[in-house]
Design a protein around this motif. Structure first.
Motif, PDB file in Angstrom:
ATOM      1  N   ALA A 255       0.832  -1.204   0.000  1.00 19.56           N
ATOM      2  CA  ALA A 255       0.000   0.000   0.000  1.00 19.56           C
ATOM      3  C   ALA A 255       0.870   1.258   0.000  1.00 19.56           C
ATOM      4  O   ALA A 255       0.612   2.211  -0.747  1.00 19.56           O
ATOM      5  N   GLY A 256       1.898   1.249   0.841  1.00 21.35           N
ATOM      6  CA  GLY A 256       2.770   2.408   0.917  1.00 21.35           C
ATOM      7  C   GLY A 256       3.529   2.644  -0.377  1.00 21.35           C
ATOM      8  O   GLY A 256       3.698   3.789  -0.815  1.00 21.35           O
ATOM      9  N   PHE A 271       9.555   3.299  -3.074  1.00 25.94           N
ATOM     10  CA  PHE A 271      10.247   2.271  -2.277  1.00 25.94           C
ATOM     11  C   PHE A 271      10.407   2.739  -0.831  1.00 25.94           C
ATOM     12  O   PHE A 271      10.127   2.000   0.118  1.00 25.94           O
ATOM     13  N   LYS A 272      10.845   3.971  -0.667  1.00 29.70           N
ATOM     14  CA  LYS A 272      11.010   4.538   0.670  1.00 29.70           C
ATOM     15  C   LYS A 272       9.681   4.555   1.427  1.00 29.70           C
ATOM     16  O   LYS A 272       9.615   4.162   2.604  1.00 29.70           O
ATOM     17  N   MET A 273       8.629   4.976   0.757  1.00 32.34           N
ATOM     18  CA  MET A 273       7.297   5.023   1.371  1.00 32.34           C
ATOM     19  C   MET A 273       6.825   3.613   1.726  1.00 32.34           C
ATOM     20  O   MET A 273       6.207   3.397   2.768  1.00 32.34           O
ATOM     21  N   SER A 279       6.915  -0.824   7.998  1.00 37.70           N
ATOM     22  CA  SER A 279       7.488  -0.720   9.343  1.00 37.70           C
ATOM     23  C   SER A 279       6.489  -0.129  10.325  1.00 37.70           C
ATOM     24  O   SER A 279       6.385  -0.568  11.476  1.00 37.70           O
ATOM     25  N   ALA A 280       5.734   0.876   9.878  1.00 38.55           N
ATOM     26  CA  ALA A 280       4.748   1.519  10.758  1.00 38.55           C
ATOM     27  C   ALA A 280       3.709   0.516  11.242  1.00 38.55           C
ATOM     28  O   ALA A 280       3.300   0.545  12.411  1.00 38.55           O
ATOM     29  N   VAL A 293       3.370   6.792   9.604  1.00 34.38           N
ATOM     30  CA  VAL A 293       4.232   6.673   8.429  1.00 34.38           C
ATOM     31  C   VAL A 293       5.096   7.921   8.273  1.00 34.38           C
ATOM     32  O   VAL A 293       6.311   7.839   8.035  1.00 34.38           O
ATOM     33  N   ASN A 294       4.487   9.095   8.427  1.00 36.86           N
ATOM     34  CA  ASN A 294       5.237  10.346   8.265  1.00 36.86           C
ATOM     35  C   ASN A 294       6.322  10.492   9.316  1.00 36.86           C
ATOM     36  O   ASN A 294       7.405  11.032   9.041  1.00 36.86           O
TER      37      ASN A 294
END
Length: 301
Positions: A255-256, A271-273, A279-280, A293-294
């Motif tokens: 999703a991210g 990829f970073k998101m 992880s979140a 996430v932010n």
């Protein structure tokens, strides 16, 4: 428009018991019931990140009604096929000294039910994404993902597939935009032992050679590796945090990734998101929120 498909959703019943004993009365010290299914997880996290989407699939009986109620509580649009017979499955997860799972089998899905789903996805077209993830019920043909992609081959729809072994391998010829096996599934697909990042990159590139555009390999606490469409291999470590719940972390990564990609079509930022969102969820008792996430993104380079 973004659409997810969950062919065999469930109500996941989580029961915590201290010192569980077989053949004795045990009393729970904690219980949770939530709608489960990989596509549903993706839909909820996408919505948490501000990305409108529609969840598709099959539901049946009072358990199916509860699944829909919970999804709608997250403001996710639903367009499930409601089956006339049977019950959506209940999966029991017993947490004590160890963890035991009992997964239901789900309702039977008829040929007419399949046609109903195909009618819904036939409306998709250029610019749309369809996410196919998770297991399939025994009553559905093993090539269902392949057939869905084949039916939409010339529609302009982009596909994301998160599935295991043959379910994934058989769709690669239809050039999915993204696939996301984990490192264990990657080893299983090629019947090899993965010894390090070099092996992961080697076999991920083989999946790309078979047709996938972008290959994202999740490695739990060891981060993730992305093979981009142009063949570049990228790795990201996970940000620091305390693991609380691994369920849904891989779905959250998908999703991210998509949410990040939709912002400006930058694959590296996607990829970073993806890593931040996965992880979140892992660091939370529930699925990732935009705030969580932010906060992680701010800590990543």
């Amino acid at each position: 428009m973004i659409n997810t498909i969950t062919l065999n959703p469930s109500l996941d019943y989580i029961v915590k018991v201290n010192n569980f004993k077989v053949d004795e009365l045990n009393r729970s010290v904690g219980e949770q019931i939530y709608a489960g299914g990989k596509g549903i997880n993706v839909s909820i996290v996408l919505k948490n990140l501000g990305v409108e989407n529609t969840a598709l699939g099959y539901v049946a009986g009072f358990t199916g009604d509860e699944i829909l109620r919970q999804i709608k509580e997250h403001d996710v649009d639903c367009d499930f096929v409601k089956l006339e017979n049977g019950l959506s499955r209940i999966n029991v997860k017993l947490k004590s000294d160890g963890e035991t799972e009992i997964n239901g089998s789900g309702p039977d899905i008829t040929e007419e039910d399949l046609k109903s789903l195909y009618r819904k996805i036939s409306k998709l077209g250029k610019g749309d994404f369809l996410i196919l993830s998770g297991s399939i019920p025994k009553s559905i043909p093993d090539d269902i993902y392949e057939n869905i992609m084949k039916a939409l081959l010339y529609s302009g729809v982009e596909f994301i597939v998160d599935a295991t072994k043959d379910l994934l391998l058989n769709v690669l010829k239809y050039r999915p935009f993204l696939i996301k096996p984990n490192h264990h599934e990657l080893a299983e697909m090629f019947n090899v032992e993965i010894k390090g990042d070099e092996d992961i990159i080697k076999y991920a590139k083989k999946l790309q050679e078979m047709g996938a555009k972008n290959v994202l390999i999740s490695m739990a606490g060891d981060g993730a590796i992305l093979i981009t469409e142009n063949g570049e291999a990228l790795k990201r470590d996970v940000p620091k945090g305390t693991l609380k719940n691994s369920v849904g972390a891989g779905d959250s990564m998908v999703a991210g990734f998509l949410a990040g990609y939709l912002k400006n079509h930058d694959i590296k930022e996607a990829f970073k998101m993806g890593v931040a969102t996965g992880s979140a969820s892992a660091f939370s008792e529930e699925l990732a929120t935009e705030k969580e996430v932010n906060e992680l993104l701010a800590k990543m380079n």
